[in-house]
Design a protein around this motif. Structure first.
Motif, mmCIF file in Angstrom:
data_model
loop_
_atom_site.group_PDB
_atom_site.id
_atom_site.type_symbol
_atom_site.label_atom_id
_atom_site.label_comp_id
_atom_site.label_asym_id
_atom_site.label_seq_id
_atom_site.Cartn_x
_atom_site.Cartn_y
_atom_site.Cartn_z
ATOM 1 N N UNK A 348 0.753 -1.312 0.109
ATOM 2 C CA UNK A 348 0.041 0.096 0.067
ATOM 3 C C UNK A 348 0.764 1.358 0.065
ATOM 4 N N UNK A 349 1.943 1.280 0.668
ATOM 5 C CA UNK A 349 2.600 2.310 0.787
ATOM 6 C C UNK A 349 3.571 2.659 -0.497
ATOM 7 N N UNK A 350 3.759 1.681 -1.215
ATOM 8 C CA UNK A 350 4.531 1.701 -2.837
ATOM 9 C C UNK A 350 3.497 2.427 -3.723
ATOM 10 N N UNK A 351 2.193 1.910 -3.620
ATOM 11 C CA UNK A 351 0.809 2.259 -4.316
ATOM 12 C C UNK A 351 0.694 3.946 -4.419
ATOM 13 N N UNK A 352 0.686 4.104 -2.954
ATOM 14 C CA UNK A 352 0.312 5.436 -2.398
ATOM 15 C C UNK A 352 1.422 6.239 -2.979
ATOM 16 N N UNK A 353 2.681 5.971 -2.849
ATOM 17 C CA UNK A 353 3.732 7.035 -3.299
ATOM 18 C C UNK A 353 3.924 6.894 -4.753
ATOM 19 N N UNK A 354 2.999 6.273 -5.710
ATOM 20 C CA UNK A 354 3.434 6.171 -6.958
ATOM 21 C C UNK A 354 4.689 5.228 -7.548
ATOM 22 N N UNK A 355 5.052 4.554 -6.391
ATOM 23 C CA UNK A 355 6.166 3.650 -7.002
ATOM 24 C C UNK A 355 5.874 2.388 -7.441
ATOM 25 N N UNK A 356 4.690 2.019 -7.617
ATOM 26 C CA UNK A 356 3.965 0.654 -8.218
ATOM 27 C C UNK A 356 3.003 1.004 -9.269
#
Length: 356
Positions: A348-356
């Motif tokens: 979720x952190x990666x998705x939220x930060x636009x890294x995924x």
């Protein structure tokens, strides 16, 4: 059939609309190999041989359709990549226990090689040629974990054009093959283009600014990331992990161990493998991520450290491993004022930060 540049062409009956294969011959003159302990450590430690099974890049670009690219990536995992030739001589320094044999040590060599090309016909679209590029870092032994990407002419053209717009001074002397109206699928055109593509990638990778450019980063992984996201949305984590592992291995050859793009790629892979209850490689990649994070101080990267630690605590518990040290790290971060409670999952952190 022999072509310029050492390409061997073999034509097959039409099968899945893929018609031509190009394999580069091993060229002893291009390979200077010596003893290199760092590469051996990379193969045994930093790049654990845990390549996952999966579903040939077919570039099916219809909305919502999968390309079945994971099988293509997997199919190149164990390809024989030429003979290793030891370079020996009477002069020059020798390193390690092989010094008595007169073996000259050389640093690992990063290479981009077009190893395969195929003509693809998509219904209601013009046919085109897809080029498979193998990225490897050879030293005393062949790179045991090469990465592969498959791109078409327009992908290379977009990369070239974007870098010229942003860094004309660094790209002014780089040649690029022009479009041709007729003969796009002829062996001579494909051979010439393959050589130009290799030189382009070699030039980019040799310059730090170009190597770290957004255009090059997009070229290397955007197609595979899009496919991985599609598979993850369907909860097919096993398929997604094949793409994510390939991205990690590729970026890990281009950059340092703790380069932001490498760590982002590794975190994506860990999160994906952890989400798959059948995956067996989550632990090894998680351990690698923990080691990589030990010396990181970049705030943008540290945002993912707490979710990574929490993922590992749960994973260690699930595997029956001792997790006290990880829990102590989290407690230490909490004492330093870092928010630990209520942290999002790593995915979720990666998705939220636009890294995924």
């Amino acid at each position: 059939m022999e072509l310029n540049g050492g390409y061997c062409v073999q034509l097959f009956p039409q099968r899945h609309s893929h018609q031509a294969m190009f394999l580069r011959r091993g060229n002893d003159d291009d390979i200077e190999v010596g003893m290199n302990e760092a590469l051996e450590n990379l193969a045994l430690d930093e790049e654990p041989d845990t390549r996952l099974g999966g579903g040939t890049l077919s570039f099916n670009e219809a909305a919502g359709a999968h390309s079945q690219a994971s099988a293509h990536i997997k199919s190149w995992a164990n390809v024989q990549r030429g003979n290793i030739v030891l370079s020996t001589g009477m002069s020059g320094d020798v390193v390690g226990s092989s010094a008595t044999n007169g073996v000259r040590a050389t640093a690992p060599s990063l290479k981009f090689e077009v190893v395969y090309a195929r003509t693809i016909a998509v219904e209601n679209q013009k046919k085109y040629v897809a080029y498979t590029v193998m990225i490897r870092k050879d030293g005393a032994q062949p790179d045991p974990n090469p990465a592969v990407v498959e791109r078409r002419y327009t992908d290379f053209l977009e990369l070239y054009a974007s870098l010229r717009r942003e860094n004309l001074a660094l790209m002014g002397n780089v040649a690029f093959p022009k479009k041709v109206i007729l003969g796009n699928f002829g062996p001579s055109v494909i051979s010439e283009r393959s050589s130009c593509f290799e030189e382009l990638l070699k030039h980019i990778s040799a310059d730090e600014k170009l190597r770290n450019s957004s255009g090059f980063n997009k070229f290397l992984q955007s197609r595979e990331l899009n496919e991985a996201r599609m598979w993850m949305n369907e909860k097919r984590y096993d398929q997604a992990a094949t793409f994510l592992e390939n991205i990690f291995r590729l970026l890990n050859k281009l950059h340092t161990d703790r380069h932001p793009e490498v760590l982002f790629a590794l975190c994506r892979l860990v999160a994906c493998c952890n989400a798959d209850p059948m995956a067996t490689s989550a632990e090894r990649f998680a351990e690698l991520a923990l080691r990589r994070y030990e010396a990181v101080s970049d705030a943008d990267l540290l945002r993912f450290y707490v979710p990574l630690l929490q993922l590992c605590v749960h994973l260690w518990w699930r595997l029956g491993k001792e997790k006290r040290m990880l829990e102590e790290r989290l407690e230490d971060l909490k004492r330093r004022g870092i928010n630990v409670d209520g942290s999002p999952s790593l995915l979720d952190a990666l998705i939220k930060d636009g890294k995924f």
